[in-house]
Motif scaffolding. Structure first.
Motif, PDB file in Angstrom:
ATOM      1  N   TRP A 186       0.846  -1.196   0.000  1.00 60.70           N
ATOM      2  CA  TRP A 186       0.000   0.000   0.000  1.00 60.70           C
ATOM      3  C   TRP A 186       0.880   1.244   0.000  1.00 60.70           C
ATOM      4  CZ3 TRP A 186      -5.336  -0.031   2.680  1.00 60.70           C
ATOM      5  CH2 TRP A 186      -5.978  -1.266   2.456  1.00 60.70           C
ATOM      6  N   HIS A 187       0.467   2.249  -0.776  1.00 57.36           N
ATOM      7  CA  HIS A 187       1.258   3.464  -0.932  1.00 57.36           C
ATOM      8  C   HIS A 187       0.369   4.696  -0.814  1.00 57.36           C
ATOM      9  CE1 HIS A 187       4.594   1.055  -2.747  1.00 57.36           C
ATOM     10  NE2 HIS A 187       3.576   0.323  -3.168  1.00 57.36           N
ATOM     11  N   VAL A 188       0.747   5.635   0.062  1.00 51.97           N
ATOM     12  CA  VAL A 188       0.085   6.938   0.080  1.00 51.97           C
ATOM     13  C   VAL A 188       0.580   7.718  -1.134  1.00 51.97           C
ATOM     14  CG1 VAL A 188      -0.311   9.071   1.358  1.00 51.97           C
ATOM     15  CG2 VAL A 188       0.019   6.928   2.598  1.00 51.97           C
ATOM     16  N   ASN A 189      -0.359   8.223  -1.922  1.00 52.39           N
ATOM     17  CA  ASN A 189       0.021   8.891  -3.165  1.00 52.39           C
ATOM     18  C   ASN A 189      -0.424  10.349  -3.184  1.00 52.39           C
ATOM     19  OD1 ASN A 189      -0.311   5.829  -4.193  1.00 52.39           O
ATOM     20  ND2 ASN A 189       1.098   6.901  -5.522  1.00 52.39           N
ATOM     21  N   ASP A 190       0.291  11.128  -3.957  1.00 51.44           N
ATOM     22  CA  ASP A 190      -0.035  12.522  -4.174  1.00 51.44           C
ATOM     23  C   ASP A 190      -0.790  12.660  -5.494  1.00 51.44           C
ATOM     24  OD1 ASP A 190       0.892  15.306  -5.525  1.00 51.44           O
ATOM     25  OD2 ASP A 190       0.767  15.512  -3.348  1.00 51.44           O
ATOM     26  N   GLN A 191      -1.791  13.532  -5.534  1.00 53.84           N
ATOM     27  CA  GLN A 191      -2.611  13.648  -6.740  1.00 53.84           C
ATOM     28  C   GLN A 191      -1.806  14.076  -7.964  1.00 53.84           C
ATOM     29  OE1 GLN A 191      -6.558  15.450  -6.625  1.00 53.84           O
ATOM     30  NE2 GLN A 191      -6.568  15.273  -4.395  1.00 53.84           N
ATOM     31  N   SER A 192      -0.694  14.745  -7.758  1.00 57.56           N
ATOM     32  CA  SER A 192       0.076  15.242  -8.896  1.00 57.56           C
ATOM     33  C   SER A 192       0.894  14.163  -9.582  1.00 57.56           C
ATOM     34  CB  SER A 192       1.010  16.371  -8.444  1.00 57.56           C
ATOM     35  OG  SER A 192       1.986  15.868  -7.538  1.00 57.56           O
ATOM     36  N   GLN A 193       1.089  13.015  -8.907  1.00 58.00           N
ATOM     37  CA  GLN A 193       1.987  12.013  -9.493  1.00 58.00           C
ATOM     38  C   GLN A 193       1.647  10.578  -9.069  1.00 58.00           C
ATOM     39  OE1 GLN A 193       5.879  13.131  -8.062  1.00 58.00           O
ATOM     40  NE2 GLN A 193       5.364  12.751  -5.919  1.00 58.00           N
ATOM     41  N   TYR A 194       0.370  10.281  -8.939  1.00 65.37           N
ATOM     42  CA  TYR A 194       0.025   8.948  -8.462  1.00 65.37           C
ATOM     43  C   TYR A 194       0.014   7.899  -9.567  1.00 65.37           C
ATOM     44  CZ  TYR A 194      -4.825   9.835 -10.037  1.00 65.37           C
ATOM     45  OH  TYR A 194      -5.948  10.116 -10.775  1.00 65.37           O
ATOM     46  N   LEU A 195      -0.001   8.348 -10.828  1.00 69.42           N
ATOM     47  CA  LEU A 195       0.023   7.430 -11.958  1.00 69.42           C
ATOM     48  C   LEU A 195       1.117   7.803 -12.933  1.00 69.42           C
ATOM     49  CD1 LEU A 195      -3.815   7.234 -12.763  1.00 69.42           C
ATOM     50  CD2 LEU A 195      -2.455   5.527 -11.545  1.00 69.42           C
ATOM     51  N   LEU A 196       1.674   6.791 -13.581  1.00 69.41           N
ATOM     52  CA  LEU A 196       2.610   6.986 -14.682  1.00 69.41           C
ATOM     53  C   LEU A 196       1.922   6.555 -15.974  1.00 69.41           C
ATOM     54  CD1 LEU A 196       5.801   5.419 -13.007  1.00 69.41           C
ATOM     55  CD2 LEU A 196       5.105   7.833 -13.027  1.00 69.41           C
ATOM     56  N   HIS A 197       2.184   7.269 -17.068  1.00 71.25           N
ATOM     57  CA  HIS A 197       1.553   6.972 -18.375  1.00 71.25           C
ATOM     58  C   HIS A 197       0.029   6.936 -18.233  1.00 71.25           C
ATOM     59  CE1 HIS A 197       5.632   5.904 -19.452  1.00 71.25           C
ATOM     60  NE2 HIS A 197       5.636   4.939 -18.558  1.00 71.25           N
ATOM     61  N   ALA A 198      -0.503   7.912 -17.523  1.00 69.80           N
ATOM     62  CA  ALA A 198      -1.928   7.898 -17.162  1.00 69.80           C
ATOM     63  C   ALA A 198      -2.865   7.934 -18.359  1.00 69.80           C
ATOM     64  CB  ALA A 198      -2.229   9.083 -16.243  1.00 69.80           C
TER      65      ALA A 198
END
Length: 366
Positions: A49-61
């Motif tokens: 599980w990872h706490v993510n930031d909205q600016s960079q939670y996905l790659l190649h979104a």
């Protein structure tokens, strides 16, 4: 106005991990930021599980074929029973704050089979979607069919086998009893993962091997000739059904790629071209199936409409896709509920169900 804090759980260990990433992106983009503070928790394919930031939670979104969870070094711990510190950031040992609700947009195994629902219940957090029992029943296609059949709701003829019974599965028996072609499916997978259409003994052998890669139990099901109609259901005690939509697939059957990757793989006709009486029967069947299987919050009910008017329920998906080409939100948009309003209603239903359950007594009076 005080914002509600809503956790979005996405990703997961299932074969539908990438679909969940797409669904999460759409929800994050659409949710009303004036009403909600969003907490993003991504689950990687190993279960971390990872706490993510909205600016960079996905790659190649923007690419469904390459979309990837951006892993962080900020893990999450769940604290069962807490009322204000249900989840902690392991890197900082600080609370993520009191969560008013969690939207577990996790498709497939460990996401819609009751597992995450049970954990969230133990953690004392309201969550969007069906409860533990309903989630588990709907995930298992064999159990789903048994319950619907016993309630007098039409289902396709089928057989089920567990892995230790593999040697008993005979092609000629299936061909004689189900007709050709027929389908082989893992019992506990969704979105056509591991599903094969069988037209020959060679395809049958391969299909059985493929299905058992994904589950210890498989179902072998007759091929139903009919229009593929889907209906979205929303609500708790008094569910309502959307206008139905129709899948006009350009492929042999409605595969995983057609549903989530190839935007030109199927045409969605919304609303479906049905006379009023048939539309009413489809919507009523969807609500009846929703109730029989103890669903709450949301579900998408998929049926076949045969030429003679018979309605056959194919499956009930308790956490349907929320991607930009997904039927569930599209059907509600066509029924007058916008994407942001749909998210609002789902969160409110989660809180209402939590408050209802919290009102039950848990001590015995002498």
């Amino acid at each position: 106005m005080t914002k509600k804090k809503v956790g979005i759980l996405f990703g997961g260990k299932s074969s539908e991990h990438e679909v969940s990433l797409q669904s999460a992106k759409n929800i994050v983009d659409a949710i009303d930021k004036e009403k909600y503070e969003v907490v993003l928790i991504g689950i990687d394919k190993d279960g971390g599980w990872h706490v993510n930031d909205q600016s960079q939670y996905l790659l190649h979104a923007e690419d469904p074929k390459l979309i990837t969870l951006n892993k962080t070094n900020e893990g999450v711990a769940v604290v069962p029973g807490s009322t204000s510190n249900q989840m902690l950031n392991l890197s900082t040992t600080t609370s993520l704050g009191q969560l008013d609700a969690v939207f577990p947009i996790l498709h497939g195994t460990l996401g819609e089979d009751g597992s995450i629902q049970g954990m969230l219940r133990l953690a004392n957090i309201p969550y969007v979607g069906t409860n533990v029992l309903g989630s588990a029943m709907c995930m298992d296609k064999d159990i789903t069919k048994r319950l619907l059949r016993d309630a007098g709701i039409g289902v396709a003829k089928w057989y089920s086998y567990k892995k230790h019974q593999k040697d008993r599965i005979q092609f000629n028996e299936m061909k004689d009893n189900l007709g050709m072609p027929f389908f082989v499916k893992p019992a506990n997978q969704g979105s056509s993962v591991g599903v094969s259409k069988v037209r020959s003994e060679a395809e049958f052998t391969k299909a059985i091997e493929e299905a058992f890669l994904y589950d210890y139990k498989v179902i072998i099901e007759e091929g139903v000739v009919g229009r593929e109609i889907e209906c979205s259901v929303l609500g708790n005690e008094e569910p309502k059904a959307s206008v139905p939509g129709e899948i006009l697939s350009s492929t042999d059957f409605y595969s995983y790629e057609t549903k989530y990757i190839d935007e030109s793989g199927a045409k969605l006709e919304i609303p479906a071209s049905l006379d009023q009486q048939t539309e009413d029967r489809v919507r009523q069947t969807a609500i009846e199936a929703f109730r029989v299987l103890e669903c709450e919050g949301l579900s998408r009910v998929d049926v076949f409409l045969k030429e003679n008017g018979e309605i056959i329920v194919n499956e009930i998906n308790t956490l349907p896709g929320f991607t930009k080409i997904s039927m569930y939100p599209k059907l509600w948009e066509a029924s007058g509920i916008s994407y942001p309003a749909l998210i609002d209603e789902l969160i409110e239903l989660a809180i209402q169900r939590y408050e209802r359950d919290a009102s039950l007594k848990n001590t015995r009076e002498d």
